[in-house]
Design an enzyme around this catalytic site. Structure first.
Site, PDB file in Angstrom:
ATOM      1  N   LYS A  10       0.825  -1.211   0.000  1.00 20.73           N
ATOM      2  CA  LYS A  10       0.000   0.000   0.000  1.00 20.73           C
ATOM      3  C   LYS A  10       0.866   1.271   0.000  1.00 20.73           C
ATOM      4  CE  LYS A  10      -3.938  -2.273   2.296  1.00 20.73           C
ATOM      5  NZ  LYS A  10      -4.901  -2.202   3.424  1.00 20.73           N
ATOM      6  N   TYR A  50     -12.283  -2.091  -3.562  1.00 24.55           N
ATOM      7  CA  TYR A  50     -12.770  -2.231  -2.197  1.00 24.55           C
ATOM      8  C   TYR A  50     -14.302  -2.145  -2.111  1.00 24.55           C
ATOM      9  CZ  TYR A  50      -8.226  -2.321   0.185  1.00 24.55           C
ATOM     10  OH  TYR A  50      -6.994  -2.691   0.673  1.00 24.55           O
ATOM     11  N   ASN A 113      -2.046   0.316   6.700  1.00 23.25           N
ATOM     12  CA  ASN A 113      -1.466  -0.898   7.282  1.00 23.25           C
ATOM     13  C   ASN A 113      -0.603  -1.704   6.306  1.00 23.25           C
ATOM     14  OD1 ASN A 113      -3.531  -1.876   5.745  1.00 23.25           O
ATOM     15  ND2 ASN A 113      -4.592  -2.967   7.394  1.00 23.25           N
ATOM     16  N   HIS A 116      -2.125  -5.421   1.544  1.00 25.05           N
ATOM     17  CA  HIS A 116      -3.394  -6.133   1.333  1.00 25.05           C
ATOM     18  C   HIS A 116      -3.057  -7.561   0.920  1.00 25.05           C
ATOM     19  CE1 HIS A 116      -7.361  -7.245  -0.220  1.00 25.05           C
ATOM     20  NE2 HIS A 116      -6.683  -7.837  -1.197  1.00 25.05           N
ATOM     21  N   GLU A 127      -9.521 -10.913  -7.449  1.00 28.48           N
ATOM     22  CA  GLU A 127      -8.571  -9.802  -7.253  1.00 28.48           C
ATOM     23  C   GLU A 127      -7.392  -9.889  -8.225  1.00 28.48           C
ATOM     24  OE1 GLU A 127      -9.622  -9.016  -2.535  1.00 28.48           O
ATOM     25  OE2 GLU A 127      -7.625  -9.728  -3.076  1.00 28.48           O
TER      26      GLU A 127
HETATM   27  P1  ADP Z   1      -7.690  -6.947   5.917  1.00 24.65           P
HETATM   28  O1  ADP Z   1      -6.933  -6.001   5.004  1.00 24.65           O
HETATM   29  O2  ADP Z   1      -6.842  -7.388   7.065  1.00 24.65           O
HETATM   30  O3  ADP Z   1      -8.322  -8.113   5.166  1.00 24.65           O
HETATM   31  P2  ADP Z   1     -10.356  -5.760   6.050  1.00 24.65           P
HETATM   32  O4  ADP Z   1     -10.669  -6.540   4.811  1.00 24.65           O
HETATM   33  O5  ADP Z   1     -11.276  -5.897   7.227  1.00 24.65           O
HETATM   34  O6  ADP Z   1      -8.878  -6.104   6.581  1.00 24.65           O
HETATM   35  O7  ADP Z   1     -10.289  -4.214   5.712  1.00 24.65           O
HETATM   36  C1  ADP Z   1      -9.745  -3.767   4.487  1.00 24.65           C
HETATM   37  C2  ADP Z   1      -8.857  -2.579   4.771  1.00 24.65           C
HETATM   38  O8  ADP Z   1      -9.664  -1.501   5.263  1.00 24.65           O
HETATM   39  C3  ADP Z   1      -7.798  -2.786   5.865  1.00 24.65           C
HETATM   40  O9  ADP Z   1      -6.631  -3.451   5.422  1.00 24.65           O
HETATM   41  C4  ADP Z   1      -7.529  -1.360   6.291  1.00 24.65           C
HETATM   42  O10 ADP Z   1      -6.668  -0.686   5.366  1.00 24.65           O
HETATM   43  C5  ADP Z   1      -8.918  -0.750   6.231  1.00 24.65           C
HETATM   44  N1  ADP Z   1      -9.623  -0.839   7.525  1.00 24.65           N
HETATM   45  C6  ADP Z   1     -10.139  -1.951   8.102  1.00 24.65           C
HETATM   46  N2  ADP Z   1     -10.723  -1.669   9.273  1.00 24.65           N
HETATM   47  C7  ADP Z   1     -10.570  -0.327   9.458  1.00 24.65           C
HETATM   48  C8  ADP Z   1     -10.961   0.593  10.481  1.00 24.65           C
HETATM   49  N3  ADP Z   1     -11.635   0.198  11.567  1.00 24.65           N
HETATM   50  N4  ADP Z   1     -10.629   1.897  10.315  1.00 24.65           N
HETATM   51  C9  ADP Z   1      -9.975   2.332   9.225  1.00 24.65           C
HETATM   52  N5  ADP Z   1      -9.582   1.511   8.210  1.00 24.65           N
HETATM   53  C10 ADP Z   1      -9.871   0.205   8.326  1.00 24.65           C
HETATM   54 MG    MG Z   2      -9.804  -8.056   3.698  1.00 24.25          MG
END
Ligand code: ADP
Ligand code: MG
Length: 141
Positions: A10, A50, A113, A116, A127
């Protein structure tokens, strides 16, 4: 079982110049990078990628973040690549991620974070197809 999964490094991790460090984590864990490209997503592309999260309160902010700078999209291949990549990534919230995971090492916060990774075989298929066409994907070895 040999699988493929989609990875995105990212904008926060690209800005920190951690593409190489993160790809090394994949390789050291036995995953192969079989396709890769660096892109700067448009908001339309980020929103479509997304779309599954479009009802979540963080959707707008997430899409803005994902378009804030270039990303490195890649296809990782190996035994149980989907689960293995998720283990290497660590928990969504870096504060909860295990030591040594990519998010623990390189993420900024729960939104920014670092990486992905596809979460299941069907999402991996969709994807990978979102970012790569057939010519860009070598046949499975
Ligand atoms: P992951 O990437 O671990 O699969 P998710 O699919 O739940 O997590 O969420 C997609 C992305 O959305 C996350 O990687 C993060 O960048 C963002 N995200 C998830 N939860 C939050 C939150 N509570 N606040 C802000 N951004 C979030
Ligand atoms: Mg996810």
């Amino acid at each position: 079982m040999k699988e493929r999964t989609l990875s995105i490094i990212k904008p926060d991790a690209v800005e920190k110049n951690k593409i190489g460090a993160i790809l090394s984590k994949f390789e050291d864990a036995g995953l192969r990078v079989v396709a890769a490209k660096r892109l700067h997503l448009t908001s339309e592309q980020a929103g479509a990628f997304y779309a599954v999260h479009k009802e979540r309160p963080f959707y707008g902010s997430l899409c803005e973040f994902m378009t804030s700078g270039p990303v490195l999209v890649s296809v990782l291949e190996g035994e149980n690549a989907i689960a293995r990549n998720r283990e290497l990534m660590g928990a969504t919230d870096p504060a909860k991620a295990a030591d040594g995971t990519i998010r623990k090492l390189y993420a900024t916060n729960i939104e920014r974070n670092a990486v992905h990774g596809s979460d299941a075989p069907e999402t991996a298929r969709v994807e990978i197809g979102f970012f790569f066409n057939g010519l860009e994907l070598p046949p499975m070895e």
